[in-house]
Scaffold this active site. Structure first.
Site, PDB file in Angstrom:
ATOM      1  N   GLY A 168      -3.872  -4.532  -1.149  1.00 34.62           N
ATOM      2  CA  GLY A 168      -3.172  -3.656  -2.084  1.00 34.62           C
ATOM      3  C   GLY A 168      -2.975  -4.359  -3.418  1.00 34.62           C
ATOM      4  O   GLY A 168      -3.711  -5.287  -3.776  1.00 34.62           O
ATOM      5  N   GLY A 169      -1.943  -3.945  -4.127  1.00 36.76           N
ATOM      6  CA  GLY A 169      -1.661  -4.530  -5.440  1.00 36.76           C
ATOM      7  C   GLY A 169      -1.463  -6.027  -5.382  1.00 36.76           C
ATOM      8  O   GLY A 169      -1.607  -6.726  -6.394  1.00 36.76           O
ATOM      9  N   GLY A 403     -32.531 -13.759 -27.960  1.00 33.38           N
ATOM     10  CA  GLY A 403     -31.071 -13.731 -28.053  1.00 33.38           C
ATOM     11  C   GLY A 403     -30.442 -14.756 -27.129  1.00 33.38           C
ATOM     12  O   GLY A 403     -29.391 -15.341 -27.445  1.00 33.38           O
ATOM     13  N   ALA A 404     -31.096 -14.989 -25.991  1.00 33.99           N
ATOM     14  CA  ALA A 404     -30.529 -15.935 -25.028  1.00 33.99           C
ATOM     15  C   ALA A 404     -30.487 -17.349 -25.623  1.00 33.99           C
ATOM     16  O   ALA A 404     -29.591 -18.133 -25.304  1.00 33.99           O
ATOM     17  CB  ALA A 404     -31.345 -15.917 -23.739  1.00 33.99           C
TER      18      ALA A 404
HETATM   19  C1  HXC Z   1       7.321  -6.136   6.491  1.00 32.27           C
HETATM   20  C2  HXC Z   1       5.592  -6.922   7.761  1.00 32.27           C
HETATM   21  C3  HXC Z   1       4.659  -6.507   6.778  1.00 32.27           C
HETATM   22  C4  HXC Z   1       5.161  -5.874   5.623  1.00 32.27           C
HETATM   23  C5  HXC Z   1       3.583  -7.419   8.386  1.00 32.27           C
HETATM   24  N1  HXC Z   1       4.864  -7.477   8.729  1.00 32.27           N
HETATM   25  N2  HXC Z   1       3.428  -6.823   7.210  1.00 32.27           N
HETATM   26  N3  HXC Z   1       6.902  -6.729   7.604  1.00 32.27           N
HETATM   27  N4  HXC Z   1       6.501  -5.706   5.517  1.00 32.27           N
HETATM   28  N5  HXC Z   1       4.346  -5.484   4.650  1.00 32.27           N
HETATM   29  C6  HXC Z   1       5.441  -8.067   9.941  1.00 32.27           C
HETATM   30  C7  HXC Z   1       5.114  -7.290  11.190  1.00 32.27           C
HETATM   31  O1  HXC Z   1       6.061  -6.295  11.395  1.00 32.27           O
HETATM   32  C8  HXC Z   1       5.191  -8.384  12.248  1.00 32.27           C
HETATM   33  O2  HXC Z   1       6.539  -8.627  12.547  1.00 32.27           O
HETATM   34  C9  HXC Z   1       4.683  -9.597  11.533  1.00 32.27           C
HETATM   35  O3  HXC Z   1       4.816  -9.320  10.137  1.00 32.27           O
HETATM   36  C10 HXC Z   1       3.238  -9.894  11.820  1.00 32.27           C
HETATM   37  O4  HXC Z   1       2.489  -8.698  11.662  1.00 32.27           O
HETATM   38  P1  HXC Z   1       1.431  -8.190  12.730  1.00 32.27           P
HETATM   39  O5  HXC Z   1       1.103  -6.781  12.367  1.00 32.27           O
HETATM   40  O6  HXC Z   1       1.914  -8.468  14.110  1.00 32.27           O
HETATM   41  O7  HXC Z   1       0.228  -9.174  12.435  1.00 32.27           O
HETATM   42  P2  HXC Z   1      -1.327  -8.880  12.461  1.00 32.27           P
HETATM   43  O8  HXC Z   1      -1.668  -8.101  13.702  1.00 32.27           O
HETATM   44  O9  HXC Z   1      -1.981 -10.179  12.238  1.00 32.27           O
HETATM   45  O10 HXC Z   1      -1.606  -7.902  11.218  1.00 32.27           O
HETATM   46  C11 HXC Z   1      -1.386  -8.346   9.890  1.00 32.27           C
HETATM   47  C12 HXC Z   1      -1.446  -7.141   8.925  1.00 32.27           C
HETATM   48  C13 HXC Z   1      -0.477  -6.040   9.412  1.00 32.27           C
HETATM   49  C14 HXC Z   1      -2.886  -6.619   8.900  1.00 32.27           C
HETATM   50  C15 HXC Z   1      -1.100  -7.665   7.546  1.00 32.27           C
HETATM   51  O11 HXC Z   1       0.774  -6.608   9.677  1.00 32.27           O
HETATM   52  C16 HXC Z   1      -0.308  -4.954   8.410  1.00 32.27           C
HETATM   53  O12 HXC Z   1      -1.177  -4.070   8.289  1.00 32.27           O
HETATM   54  N6  HXC Z   1       0.828  -4.965   7.720  1.00 32.27           N
HETATM   55  C17 HXC Z   1       1.178  -3.951   6.766  1.00 32.27           C
HETATM   56  C18 HXC Z   1       0.348  -4.143   5.529  1.00 32.27           C
HETATM   57  C19 HXC Z   1       0.754  -3.194   4.450  1.00 32.27           C
HETATM   58  O13 HXC Z   1       0.516  -2.000   4.528  1.00 32.27           O
HETATM   59  N7  HXC Z   1       1.443  -3.757   3.448  1.00 32.27           N
HETATM   60  C20 HXC Z   1       1.852  -3.011   2.320  1.00 32.27           C
HETATM   61  C21 HXC Z   1       0.627  -3.008   1.450  1.00 32.27           C
HETATM   62  S1  HXC Z   1       0.942  -2.343  -0.123  1.00 32.27           S
HETATM   63  P3  HXC Z   1       7.010  -9.239  13.946  1.00 32.27           P
HETATM   64  O14 HXC Z   1       8.510  -9.214  13.874  1.00 32.27           O
HETATM   65  O15 HXC Z   1       6.450  -8.352  15.011  1.00 32.27           O
HETATM   66  O16 HXC Z   1       6.453 -10.626  14.023  1.00 32.27           O
HETATM   67  C22 HXC Z   1       1.351  -3.644  -1.006  1.00 32.27           C
HETATM   68  C23 HXC Z   1       1.584  -3.276  -2.405  1.00 32.27           C
HETATM   69  C24 HXC Z   1       1.814  -4.439  -3.269  1.00 32.27           C
HETATM   70  O17 HXC Z   1       1.437  -4.708  -0.578  1.00 32.27           O
HETATM   71  C25 HXC Z   1       1.956  -3.847  -4.635  1.00 32.27           C
HETATM   72  C26 HXC Z   1       2.161  -4.841  -5.682  1.00 32.27           C
HETATM   73  C27 HXC Z   1       2.299  -4.183  -7.006  1.00 32.27           C
END
Ligand code: HXC
Length: 509
Positions: A168-169, A403-404
């Site tokens: 994402g971002g 040019g290069a």
């Molecule tokens: C809070 C999160 C989290 C998040 C993971 N965790 N991502 N908690 N916010 N964004 C937590 C999980 O709940 C879990 O907690 C632990 O971290 C490990 O995650 P798992 O899913 O068990 O690990 P894994 O299977 O390795 O998968 C990793 C992952 C997945 C692919 C990153 O966790 C995931 O898809 N997370 C969400 C990603 C997402 O959508 N993020 C927002 C993106 S938008 P526990 O307690 O069980 O250990 C964004 C915008 C930024 O980021 C913008 C900036 C301008």
């Protein structure tokens, strides 16, 4: 005594991050923990931590019940081979290393310190992105980091290690840093993940194919290098830091060297083959010029028709840009122009002198290049060289056409020393193409055409016409190139260039 004990107990808890189980899970993926990475990155016992006890302030979704010390990122400073750096390392074992308001504030604090004190920022990224429970507070935290990436750009070197998810971002913070290193099979970067891609475009793609280390070092050029594991990637960051100044008013480090500045390399006299269409490996020239043959290549896997990287001459860092005749005959295309332009701008921003090695038959022709904007992308390299005020030394080994020729740090773009080997050909184009245009009437007369071609070659397939005009400063023996180039850079150590006032330029983007 109790309070001392409490400090130790709290420290111990903070160091355990998300706990033994999650640490084991991290290890089982072949990944090191945030703290293990910092240990390896910095000199032994040099790490000083900030904000070990910072905890998030979120009270939604029952978050007040879980407030781990450190909030998913380890931050602080230390040294690499005795030189100051600031570092943050996201801890995937704590809520997936997700970025909360306080997590972001910790990163911003060390970025501010780095900018103020003039030292590189190294970010280790391993995060599930914005902390979902915090909503906009988390987006704001990212925004604050982005702004600091921009403020720091050109002030202190910024290096990103991608060692887990970055989606994402969140990708835009590393994207604005100077160098991005990834780890094969355990890191990825994409703006939208495979599931969204499938929904929107119906493409089926794995995370690795979409944004893994291979994709970003070979196809997109988002990343500069890919490594087998965390340990190797971290070791390479230490090597890279050794080439770089700490900030934009610092000089690149001078390291002890054990190589004769006057070293003669007779083998270079035969590097360029007699047949002008035969390739040769430009890397051989780079390694033979460099102190101890050490070439730190940047973006090795992308646009291989141009080479970029760092060497040392007399112990001082020099950035090298070189056409590679082994790939696409060393011509400039969109990818090569973008790759080299960004490198030239990095060197100029951080006062690193630039050595340019030229063997370029021109820009790559074709609709795919024109439609994708080779004019604008080629102009990036032209612009980057022309605006660069660092010492610029150029050596033409063979072709410098059209040019290069001008683009590749020619005299006309304020090149300081422009040398040519006797094998150089400096012309508008190759003899055959040129003859077919200026002697079109003889196109059906192969004998006449061959004679015209020979005449053109006699006239232009050498460096002397250019040398007579002074656009080549000297024709040099290939074997003495190291000596000549070292002396040239030594004479430029006090170089100063005045440019007219402007807010900033408007490089073609
Ligand atoms: C809070 C999160 C989290 C998040 C993971 N965790 N991502 N908690 N916010 N964004 C937590 C999980 O709940 C879990 O907690 C632990 O971290 C490990 O995650 P798992 O899913 O068990 O690990 P894994 O299977 O390795 O998968 C990793 C992952 C997945 C692919 C990153 O966790 C995931 O898809 N997370 C969400 C990603 C997402 O959508 N993020 C927002 C993106 S938008 P526990 O307690 O069980 O250990 C964004 C915008 C930024 O980021 C913008 C900036 C301008």
């Amino acid at each position: 005594m109790d309070v001392l004990q409490e400090l130790e107990t709290r420290r111990e808890a903070a160091r355990m991050g998300g706990g033994a189980k999650r640490i084991a899970a991290q290890h089982s993926k072949g990944k090191l923990t945030a703290r293990e990475r910092i240990e390896l990155l910095l000199d032994a016992d040099s790490f000083e931590e900030f904000d070990m006890f910072v905890a998030h302030r979120c009270t939604d979704f029952g978050m007040e019940k879980e407030r781990p010390a450190g909030d998913g990122v380890v931050t602080g400073w230390g040294t690499i081979n005795g030189r100051l750096v600031y570092v943050f390392s996201q801890d995937f074992t704590v809520m997936g290393g997700s970025v909360s308001e306080t997590h972001g504030q910790k990163i911003c604090k060390i970025m501010d310190m780095a900018i103020q004190n003039g030292a590189p920022i190294i970010g280790i990224n391993d995060s599930g992105g914005a902390r979902i429970q915090e909503g906009v507070a988390s987006l704001a935290a990212y925004g604050e980091v982005f702004q600091r990436n921009i403020t720091a750009s050109g002030v202190v070197p910024q290096i990103s290690l991608i060692m887990g998810p970055t989606a994402g971002g969140a990708v835009y913070s590393p994207a604005m840093t100077d160098f991005i290193f990834m780890v094969k099979d355990s890191s990825y970067m994409f703006v939208t993940g495979p599931d969204v891609v499938k929904t929107v475009t119906n493409e089926q793609v794995t995370a690795e194919e979409l944004g893994g280390a291979g994709t970003h070092t070979k196809k997109s050029s988002v990343a500069d290098a890919a490594f087998e594991n965390d340990v190797e990637a971290i070791a390479e960051v230490r090597r890279l830091i050794d080439f770089l100044p700490l900030h934009n008013r610092d000089k690149p480090p001078v390291r002890p060297f054990f190589d004769d500045v006057n070293r003669i390399e007779e083998s270079l006299d035969t590097l360029v083959p007699d047949n002008p269409n035969m390739p040769y490996d430009m890397k051989e020239l780079i390694t033979k010029l460099a102190d101890e043959g050490d070439f730190y290549e940047i973006q090795e896997e992308f646009a291989k028709n141009i080479l970029t990287g760092f060497i040392r001459l007399e112990g001082s860092t020099v950035g090298v840009v070189a056409n590679q005749p082994m790939v696409l005959a060393g011509c400039l295309d969109i990818d090569a122009s973008r790759k080299a332009a960004r490198f030239v701008r990095f060197c100029d921003a951080f006062d690193i002198p630039i050595l340019t090695l030229v063997d370029v038959p021109g820009f790559l022709p074709g609709t795919s290049q024109e439609y994708a904007g080779v004019i604008k992308h080629g102009a990036k390299l032209l612009f980057a060289y022309g605006e660069a005020t660092v010492p610029k030394v150029t050596v033409i080994t063979r072709k410098a056409y059209g040019g290069a020729y001008v683009v590749m740090s020619s005299k006309h773009l304020r090149g300081d020393f422009n040398y040519a080997w006797p094998t150089s050909e400096i012309a508008v184009m190759g003899a055959k193409g040129a003859t077919e245009i200026i002697h079109r009437a003889d196109l059906n007369n192969p004998e006449k055409l061959a004679k015209h071609t020979r005449d053109y070659e006699d006239r232009f397939a050498n460096p002397f016409v250019a040398a007579e005009k002074g656009v080549i400063d000297e024709v040099i023996m290939p074997q003495s190139t190291r000596k000549r180039v070292c002396r040239a850079f030594a004479s430029l150590r006090t170089k100063k260039v005045q440019t007219p006032w402007k807010k900033h330029d408007n490089i073609p983007l």
